[in-house]
Design an enzyme around this catalytic site. Structure first.
Site, PDB file in Angstrom:
ATOM      1  CG  HIS A  72      -2.115  -0.875   1.066  1.00 48.29           C
ATOM      2  ND1 HIS A  72      -3.223  -0.779   1.871  1.00 48.29           N
ATOM      3  CD2 HIS A  72      -2.370  -1.883   0.186  1.00 48.29           C
ATOM      4  CE1 HIS A  72      -4.118  -1.678   1.486  1.00 48.29           C
ATOM      5  NE2 HIS A  72      -3.622  -2.372   0.473  1.00 48.29           N
ATOM      6  CE1 TYR A 200      -5.519   3.704   8.724  1.00 51.70           C
ATOM      7  CE2 TYR A 200      -6.162   3.334  11.012  1.00 51.70           C
ATOM      8  CZ  TYR A 200      -5.337   3.062   9.931  1.00 51.70           C
ATOM      9  OH  TYR A 200      -4.312   2.140  10.074  1.00 51.70           O
ATOM     10  N   PRO A 292      -4.813   0.153  18.735  1.00 49.98           N
ATOM     11  CG  PRO A 292      -6.622  -1.160  18.110  1.00 49.98           C
ATOM     12  CD  PRO A 292      -6.017  -0.452  19.277  1.00 49.98           C
ATOM     13  CE  LYS A 296       3.251   3.317  13.629  1.00 51.12           C
ATOM     14  NZ  LYS A 296       3.952   2.917  12.400  1.00 51.12           N
ATOM     15  CE1 TYR A 384      -0.227   2.751   7.745  1.00 54.50           C
ATOM     16  CE2 TYR A 384      -1.539   3.835   9.449  1.00 54.50           C
ATOM     17  CZ  TYR A 384      -1.362   2.810   8.537  1.00 54.50           C
ATOM     18  OH  TYR A 384      -2.331   1.819   8.422  1.00 54.50           O
TER      19      TYR A 384
HETATM   20  C1  PHB Z   1      -6.206  -4.632  10.730  1.00 55.29           C
HETATM   21  O1  PHB Z   1      -6.158  -4.894   9.513  1.00 55.29           O
HETATM   22  O2  PHB Z   1      -6.602  -5.454  11.585  1.00 55.29           O
HETATM   23  C2  PHB Z   1      -5.766  -3.252  11.181  1.00 55.29           C
HETATM   24  C3  PHB Z   1      -5.191  -2.399  10.255  1.00 55.29           C
HETATM   25  C4  PHB Z   1      -4.786  -1.126  10.657  1.00 55.29           C
HETATM   26  C5  PHB Z   1      -4.968  -0.736  11.969  1.00 55.29           C
HETATM   27  C6  PHB Z   1      -5.538  -1.610  12.910  1.00 55.29           C
HETATM   28  C7  PHB Z   1      -5.941  -2.878  12.512  1.00 55.29           C
HETATM   29  O3  PHB Z   1      -4.578   0.517  12.352  1.00 55.29           O
END
Ligand code: PHB
Ligand code: APR
Length: 389
Positions: A72, A200, A292, A296, A384
């Site tokens: 990505h 997000y 989450p 990280k 990130y």
């Molecule tokens: C996930 O794919 O479970 C996932 C991806 C990004 C995040 C948290 C969880 O920030």
């Protein structure tokens, strides 16, 4: 029994450390309290920073990841009906790899078996002894039989609920914690992801996240109450709530389907200092937890493994303890930056029960800056994709 390094915990931290050390001829034994199947059934995030990808290559376990993972170049953020992209590749020339933690852990287990590395499952009553002497040892029971392993070092890779952290005396150990007033309800569905990158979402109904594992396995989350239980949420209720939190154009494209996994996770920030006590070194979730939001958790475990691996190799190959003596300070310096990023993104994207109108304006202004200010975007991108080790 005797070995050079006893690793407590057969999760990503312990397995990756064991694999790296094995390739340098450093002998380890991994103690895991569950079964391999139990460990592999855990569903966890799957965003890999550059540093972790390079560590997996060095560990010789990147072949399936290279074949099956997604790369990505950026991620998307939405606010109500607005959606924008932060392009890491354009901004800083880096990207992230999307590869489920379950798959990464499976690859590490396969490598451990292929290498003939000793791993003892379903261990109980693990106790750590004499970490302040140069001859520590670990005792445990397996199949009801008392066992002892003498070693040079102990790596506490046993997660937040393990025994290692508590081995550091209360008078020495300092713990920092922040518990967030909400959880994440997550589902896994065999449906195509709604977007080619993660989204997000900050909406007046709360946070949502659209993620994925591959072209036909999607991972979605909605912020939920801490009092919610999985059984309170039917699949239909989840999908309806997720759609309400996404921009209309995205919600219209959402392909829904039966959940193959559904769970609720609380959100907390946690750090233990120091991460070393004599011959005991804490690694990963044993020492720190992040909400989450910034993806990280696995990546901070990886940087701990990097520093500890470096220090142990330096000790055994050059008889130089400098890397081990600076481990805790180096690991914590990077961990606190990842804690800050995870805390900041959680505050920016979630709705809090006690939020005032002013707080909401601050959140909006922060997202606006991220949308239109390249410097803000570069700072987000650097954090990130992962700060350097
Ligand atoms: C996930 O794919 O479970 C996932 C991806 C990004 C995040 C948290 C969880 O920030
Ligand atoms: N004895 C032996 N094994 C133990 C003990 C014990 N007393 N206590 C815990 N364990 C095992 C657990 O069963 C688990 O398999 O230690 C392992 C710790 O693994 P994780 O909790 O996954 O922690 P870590 O390896 O540091 O990986 C961090 O995993 O939890 C996610 O979000 C986290 O992505 C991050 C990553």
């Amino acid at each position: 029994m005797r070995t050079q390094v006893v690793i407590i915990g057969g999760g990503p931290s312990g397995l990756l450390l064991g694999q790296l050390l094995h390739r340098k001829g450093i002998e380890t034994v991994i103690l895991e309290r569950k079964t391999r199947e139990y460990v592999l059934a855990r569903i966890r995030a799957g965003i890999l920073e550059t540093g972790l990808v390079e560590l997996l290559r060095e560990a010789g376990v990147s072949e399936r990841m290279d074949r099956e993972s997604l790369v990505h170049d950026g991620t998307c953020i939405s606010y109500e009906n607005e959606l924008f992209d932060i392009n890491f590749s354009k901004l800083i020339g880096q990207n992230v790899v999307v590869y489920g933690q379950t798959e990464l852990t499976r690859d590490l287990y396969d490598a451990r078996e292929a290498a003939g590395g000793r791993m003892i499952f379903e261990t109980e009553n693990v106790e750590i002894h004499d970490t302040e002497r140069d001859a520590p040892y670990v005792t445990f029971t397996v199949d009801g039989t008392e066992q002892r392993i003498d070693c040079d070092f102990i790596a506490g890779c046993d997660g937040f609920h393990g025994v290692s952290r508590k081995t550091i005396p209360d008078s020495v150990r300092k713990e920092y914690e922040k518990v967030f007033p909400f959880g994440w309800l997550g589902i896994l569905s065999e449906t195509p992801p709604v977007h080619d990158e993660l989204i997000y979402a900050n909406s007046q109904r709360g946070f949502a996240l659209c993620s994925m594992r591959n072209e036909n396995l999607s991972r979605y989350y909605v912020q939920c109450e801490l009092t919610d239980r999985v059984e309170d949420w039917s699949d239909e209720a989840f999908w309806e709530e997720l759609k309400r939190r996404l921009p209309e154009a995205v919600a219209d494209k959402l392909v829904t389907g039966p959940s193959i996994e559904k769970s609720i996770a609380p959100l907390r920030s946690f750090v233990c200092e120091p991460m070393r006590w004599g011959r005991l070194f804490l690694c990963g979730d044993a020492a720190h937890i992040v909400p989450p939001t910034g993806a990280k958790g696995l990546n901070t475990a990886a940087s701990d493994v990097h520093y500890l691996y470096e220090g142990l190799v330096q000790f055994y190959q050059d008889k130089d303890a400098e890397g081990l003596d600076t481990y805790s300070q180096r690991a914590l310096a990077r961990i606190w930056k990842a804690e800050r990023f995870s805390w900041a993104t959680t505050n920016m994207l979630h709705r809090f029960p006690d939020q005032s109108d002013f707080d909401l304006k601050m959140q909006r202004a922060e997202i606006e800056s991220l949308h239109h200010n390249e410097i803000a975007q570069r700072w987000f991108a650097q954090n990130y994709v992962g700060l350097p080790y």
